[in-house]
Scaffold this active site. Structure first.
Site, PDB file in Angstrom:
ATOM      1  CG  HIS A 247      37.509  42.315  43.269  1.00 42.28           C
ATOM      2  ND1 HIS A 247      37.719  41.101  42.644  1.00 42.28           N
ATOM      3  CD2 HIS A 247      37.466  43.249  42.297  1.00 42.28           C
ATOM      4  CE1 HIS A 247      37.804  41.297  41.338  1.00 42.28           C
ATOM      5  NE2 HIS A 247      37.668  42.601  41.107  1.00 42.28           N
ATOM      6  CG  ASN A 248      36.045  47.042  42.673  1.00 42.98           C
ATOM      7  OD1 ASN A 248      37.016  46.807  43.356  1.00 42.98           O
ATOM      8  ND2 ASN A 248      36.138  47.328  41.385  1.00 42.98           N
ATOM      9  CG  MET A 279      46.840  36.885  30.539  1.00 44.97           C
ATOM     10  SD  MET A 279      47.273  37.838  29.048  1.00 44.97           S
ATOM     11  CE  MET A 279      46.762  36.696  27.749  1.00 44.97           C
ATOM     12  CG  HIS A 300      41.527  42.324  43.313  1.00 44.01           C
ATOM     13  ND1 HIS A 300      42.709  42.987  43.527  1.00 44.01           N
ATOM     14  CD2 HIS A 300      41.016  42.853  42.164  1.00 44.01           C
ATOM     15  CE1 HIS A 300      42.899  43.882  42.577  1.00 44.01           C
ATOM     16  NE2 HIS A 300      41.887  43.824  41.724  1.00 44.01           N
ATOM     17  CB  ALA A 302      49.612  39.294  41.009  1.00 47.23           C
ATOM     18  CE  LYS A 371      44.211  38.951  31.077  1.00 45.95           C
ATOM     19  NZ  LYS A 371      43.911  39.466  32.431  1.00 45.95           N
TER      20      LYS A 371
END
Length: 373
Positions: A247-248, A279, A300, A302, A371
């Site tokens: 997405h980049n 999460m 991509h 929220a 994470k």
């Protein structure tokens, strides 16, 4: 909705934060920008807002792609019931621990060297070549920091999925920074496609995109191996069941046009995609509808409603812990800025897109989340 001749937005302009709105207008003022689409997870970014998609004539912008070149997500459906792989909380905690031990998170990487084709800067900058190769040598198969994650989930049918969100690590950051500086040196945000430096950026960017995909695949393969899958099964799953979207990036279209996506995923007709919520609320699997008004793109994620510093200041750790009950994850001050409360409500973000640019076809409920804190 169509805002003007150039701009289509999935979110009303008055609902976009002022910083991102200003970046949108700054972008549209440039005559080289032919069309722009804004996704509903839009928020202020560097140069171009996150959630912005821009079609540019004859030029490419390193700033519009951003620092994490090729950042994206890979998801694999194992086809096996999650209850068989993770029958209880103890199994989930054991998996969490083993992944944390074997897959580096945060800013660092592996102490060992993984083979990957060496980088030679198309711009012939020896310092950049050395810097990128040093990064590639130790960071292949490492998650990174911030909002990057590994998630093991159960879908609507109870099948176990593995999803990885990561990018090109320091290699992409180094390449982006170098070419952003080159653009500033000539007093522009764009590099001409007909210039040596513009062509060099495209070639170096593609290297970073390929490395980002190789990095995600390495992590997916590592998680599958930790979960007990054989080499043959890993090869089959990553060949037959893989969804990959970055997405980049920037991509050439029709020879002289460049489509830039900054925090937005491709949503061509029939293309499967991945939109994570947070999460707590998991991941949505989608299929693209190929809407050309929105440059065949979707969100991509929220989208943030709080900066990292604001999240650390405003979110209460007790509330974060309460929201994550039943999910194996790191829930402490280090991940407070990635708590569910710092993101937009996923239902409204999906509602703005469903039937317009995507259809939702599955939901992945998180069981184990790691994470890149």
């Amino acid at each position: 909705m169509r805002i003007n001749r150039k701009l289509w937005s999935l979110l009303p302009l008055e609902q976009i934060d002022p910083g991102a709105r200003q970046q949108i207008f700054d972008c549209l003022r440039d005559d080289r920008v032919l069309q722009m689409a804004v996704m509903p997870d839009v928020h202020t970014g560097y140069d171009l807002p996150i959630g912005g998609v821009v079609l540019v004539e004859g030029h490419v912008s390193p700033g519009y792609v951003g620092y994490d070149i090729g950042c994206g997500m890979c998801a694999v459906n194992t086809g096996i019931p999650a209850a068989d792989l993770l029958p209880d909380q103890a199994a989930g905690k054991d998996l969490f621990t083993r992944i944390m031990q074997q897959i580096p998170t945060g800013l660092g990487g592996h102490h060992r060297s993984d083979p990957y084709p060496p980088f030679v800067s198309a711009g012939e900058d020896k310092a950049l070549t050395t810097k990128v190769n040093r990064s590639v040598k130790g960071q292949l198969g490492s998650l990174g920091s911030g909002n990057h994650f590994i998630e093991i989930s159960a879908d609507r049918q109870g099948r176990c999925w593995i999803t990885v969100h990561s990018g090109s690590r320091n290699a992409g950051h180094s390449v982006a920074g170098y070419y952003m500086a080159q653009a500033r040196r000539i007093g522009d945000r764009f590099l001409s496609l007909h210039s040596e430096i513009g062509q060099a950026y495209l070639r170096d960017m593609i290297y970073c995109q390929n490395f980002a995909l190789a990095n995600r695949l390495k992590i997916v393969e590592g998680v599958l191996r930790i979960m007990g899958f054989s080499a043959a099964d890993i090869g089959r799953l990553t060949t037959e069941n893989l969804i990959n979207e970055n997405h980049n990036h920037a991509e050439l279209q029709d020879g002289n046009l460049v489509l830039h996506r900054k925090g937005a995923t491709p949503a061509t007709d029939g293309q499967k995609g991945i939109i994570p919520a947070n999460m707590r609320d998991g991941i949505y699997v989608t299929v693209g509808l190929g809407n050309r008004d929105y440059l065949q793109s979707a969100s991509h994620g929220a989208g943030r409603v709080m900066s990292r510093s604001e999240g650390r200041r405003r979110v209460k750790l007790d509330n974060f812990r309460e929201s994550m009950k039943g999910i194996i994850a790191r829930v402490d001050k280090a991940t407070l800025d990635e708590s569910p409360f710092v993101y937009k409500e996923i239902g409204s973000v999906l509602a703005a897109q469903e039937g317009v640019v995507i259809e939702v076809i599955n939901h992945l409920r998180p069981l184990v989340n790691i994470k890149g804190a």
